[in-house]
Design a protein around this motif. Structure first.
Motif, PDB file in Angstrom:
ATOM      1  N   GLU A  20       0.834  -1.207   0.000  1.00  0.00           N
ATOM      2  CA  GLU A  20       0.000   0.000   0.000  1.00  0.00           C
ATOM      3  C   GLU A  20       0.866   1.253   0.000  1.00  0.00           C
ATOM      4  O   GLU A  20       0.597   2.216  -0.726  1.00  0.00           O
ATOM      5  N   GLU A  21       1.881   1.229   0.821  1.00  0.00           N
ATOM      6  CA  GLU A  21       2.794   2.388   0.865  1.00  0.00           C
ATOM      7  C   GLU A  21       3.486   2.566  -0.485  1.00  0.00           C
ATOM      8  O   GLU A  21       3.640   3.693  -0.976  1.00  0.00           O
ATOM      9  N   LYS A  24       1.092   4.094  -2.932  1.00  0.00           N
ATOM     10  CA  LYS A  24       0.860   5.510  -2.612  1.00  0.00           C
ATOM     11  C   LYS A  24       2.017   6.372  -3.121  1.00  0.00           C
ATOM     12  O   LYS A  24       1.808   7.413  -3.746  1.00  0.00           O
ATOM     13  N   LEU A  25       3.223   5.920  -2.819  1.00  0.00           N
ATOM     14  CA  LEU A  25       4.394   6.691  -3.224  1.00  0.00           C
ATOM     15  C   LEU A  25       4.500   6.757  -4.738  1.00  0.00           C
ATOM     16  O   LEU A  25       4.742   7.816  -5.325  1.00  0.00           O
ATOM     17  N   LYS A  26       4.303   5.615  -5.358  1.00  0.00           N
ATOM     18  CA  LYS A  26       4.443   5.574  -6.806  1.00  0.00           C
ATOM     19  C   LYS A  26       3.378   6.437  -7.484  1.00  0.00           C
ATOM     20  O   LYS A  26       3.686   7.215  -8.404  1.00  0.00           O
ATOM     21  N   GLN A  43       4.293  13.699   3.521  1.00  0.00           N
ATOM     22  CA  GLN A  43       3.063  14.286   4.049  1.00  0.00           C
ATOM     23  C   GLN A  43       2.058  14.518   2.919  1.00  0.00           C
ATOM     24  O   GLN A  43       0.873  14.214   3.046  1.00  0.00           O
ATOM     25  N   LYS A  44       2.572  15.053   1.829  1.00  0.00           N
ATOM     26  CA  LYS A  44       1.693  15.307   0.683  1.00  0.00           C
ATOM     27  C   LYS A  44       1.129  14.009   0.118  1.00  0.00           C
ATOM     28  O   LYS A  44       0.003  13.969  -0.377  1.00  0.00           O
ATOM     29  N   ALA A  45       1.947  12.965   0.164  1.00  0.00           N
ATOM     30  CA  ALA A  45       1.515  11.694  -0.414  1.00  0.00           C
ATOM     31  C   ALA A  45       0.711  10.860   0.578  1.00  0.00           C
ATOM     32  O   ALA A  45       0.238   9.778   0.234  1.00  0.00           O
ATOM     33  N   GLY A  46       0.573  11.368   1.781  1.00  0.00           N
ATOM     34  CA  GLY A  46      -0.183  10.638   2.791  1.00  0.00           C
ATOM     35  C   GLY A  46       0.564   9.458   3.366  1.00  0.00           C
ATOM     36  O   GLY A  46      -0.018   8.423   3.704  1.00  0.00           O
TER      37      GLY A  46
END
Length: 376
Positions: A20-21, A24-26, A43-46
DNA sequence: AAAGTAGGCAACCGCCCCGCG
DNA sequence: TCGCGGGGCGGTTGCCTACTT
């Protein structure tokens, strides 16, 4: 008082990344890019991650065209060659291997390649090679790191060899001095350094570099004419560590191997050349330029100071007293013939180019000062 | 089959460099 | 000019897996 941490250590997740991380990053980077600010990115990417952790994850795993899996023999060769030349500059090495990351290469070197070369070394090197101190009795005839930066943007053939990342086909030299124990016999060096005809060589087509405990030793192709000349010695850049003074000079005539970050010289950042045991003898440095020329410095004092210590060269390669530049074959011959050393160098100029020449010692001599330089 | 050991590798740590205010 | 801080890097750690006993 230390510096402030780059992120709130208490509120960031550590350890392996979840799928999941990763997604999100990708997704975020695919959409917005990194924005040139990794610290603000999580932070922006949650993501509850440190910015540096995100950067590492992206660079080493998520970014496109990352190559995982087995390294090819060609990659092995490139890594070995570059490591010999520039040391553990993994990012530079990685730049030469598309799809490979510095972390990958570092891990590969530490876990496999280093061992591979060591195994080969145990088959290649006589006991005296790894136990003798004599081969590091002199400092290496190499320029120090700080004088290399000026070459980085220069034409390839004007760069010191340690900066050449392509077509690196000259061996480096150390100051290993063998104790001659037996008369030379065909197919071996009179130092007792046996040529192994069936050795497994991952560095095909080029000079083969084997990292021994204290020096890097190159093999010669068994069938090469040079082997039949009863050469006394091949020497290569040593990787041995030693005490080094803070000004970058090397004490006790040992070879320096200090971190560039400490401001001291690092052996593998140095150029190539060889030096005669006797400090009164002329120092010679060869810098392979291109297929038709070579550069030579005969200015002993550019590299070795009066105390025979290794020191910073004030004006880099091109100091006023330095004879250094591109030489054609005749220049090389002339320089060698005018040398005051007792080295007897022959040039085997099969195809008229210096790059294919063989510098060998007089095969009738047994003096241990004799040295040979060889490149393909 | 279980415990111990070794190897591989992803990730972290901390230092240095360098751009920017 | 100087100090701050982000980026980059090499070294190291520690987890996971494979192998051995």
């Amino acid at each position: 008082m230390g510096r402030a941490p780059c992120c709130d250590k208490a509120n960031v997740k550590k350890g392996p990344w979840s799928p999941e991380e990763d997604s999100k990053l990708k997704e975020y980077i695919d959409k917005y890019g990194t924005g040139g600010n990794w610290i603000a990115l999580p932070q922006k990417a949650g993501l509850k991650r440190c910015g540096k952790s995100c950067r590492l994850r992206w660079l080493n795993y998520l970014r496109p065209n990352i190559k995982h899996g087995e390294f090819s023999e060609e990659e092995d060769r490139i890594i070995c060659t570059l490591f010999t030349s520039i040391g553990s500059r993994w990012s530079i090495i990685a730049a030469q291997l598309p799809g490979r990351t510095d972390n990958d290469i570092k891990n590969y070197w530490n876990t496999k390649l280093k061992k591979k070369l060591r195994d080969m070394q145990t088959h290649m090197a006589p006991p005296s090679l790894t136990t003798s101190q004599s081969h590091r009795s002199n400092p290496p005839p190499f320029p120090v790191s700080s004088s290399l930066h000026q070459f980085q943007n220069q034409p390839f053939h004007h760069q010191p060899l340690s900066l050449m990342h392509k077509d690196l086909n000259m061996m480096t030299y150390s100051t290993y001095t063998p104790t001659l124990t037996s008369p030379a016999t065909p197919g071996s060096f009179s130092s007792g350094f046996e040529i192994m005809p069936n050795i497994s060589n991952p560095l095909t087509n080029y000079s083969s570099l084997f990292q021994t405990q204290e020096c890097l030793v190159g093999s010669m192709h068994y069938n090469h004419p040079a082997v039949k000349k009863n050469l006394n010695l091949i020497m290569f850049g040593s990787e041995g560590s030693c005490s080094t003074s803070s000004d970058g000079s090397c004490n006790n005539n040992q070879i320096s191997y200090e971190s560039r970050r400490s401001g001291n010289i690092k052996q593998e950042e140095m150029g190539m050349g060889f030096q005669l045991e006797d400090p009164n003898q002329k120092f010679m440095m060869l810098n392979y330029g291109n297929s038709s020329s070579a550069a030579i410095s005969d200015d002993h004092h550019n590299y070795i100071n009066n105390n025979n210590q290794w020191g910073e060269r004030p004006n880099g390669y091109n100091g006023n007293n330095t004879r250094f530049g591109d030489y054609d074959l005749e220049d090389v011959k002339q320089l060698i013939s005018s040398s005051s050393t007792d080295i007897n160098i022959n040039i085997n100029n099969d195809n008229g180019s210096i790059s294919n020449s063989l510098f060998s010692v007089d095969e009738n001599k047994t003096d241990h000062k004799e040295k040979v330089m060889y490149f393909y």
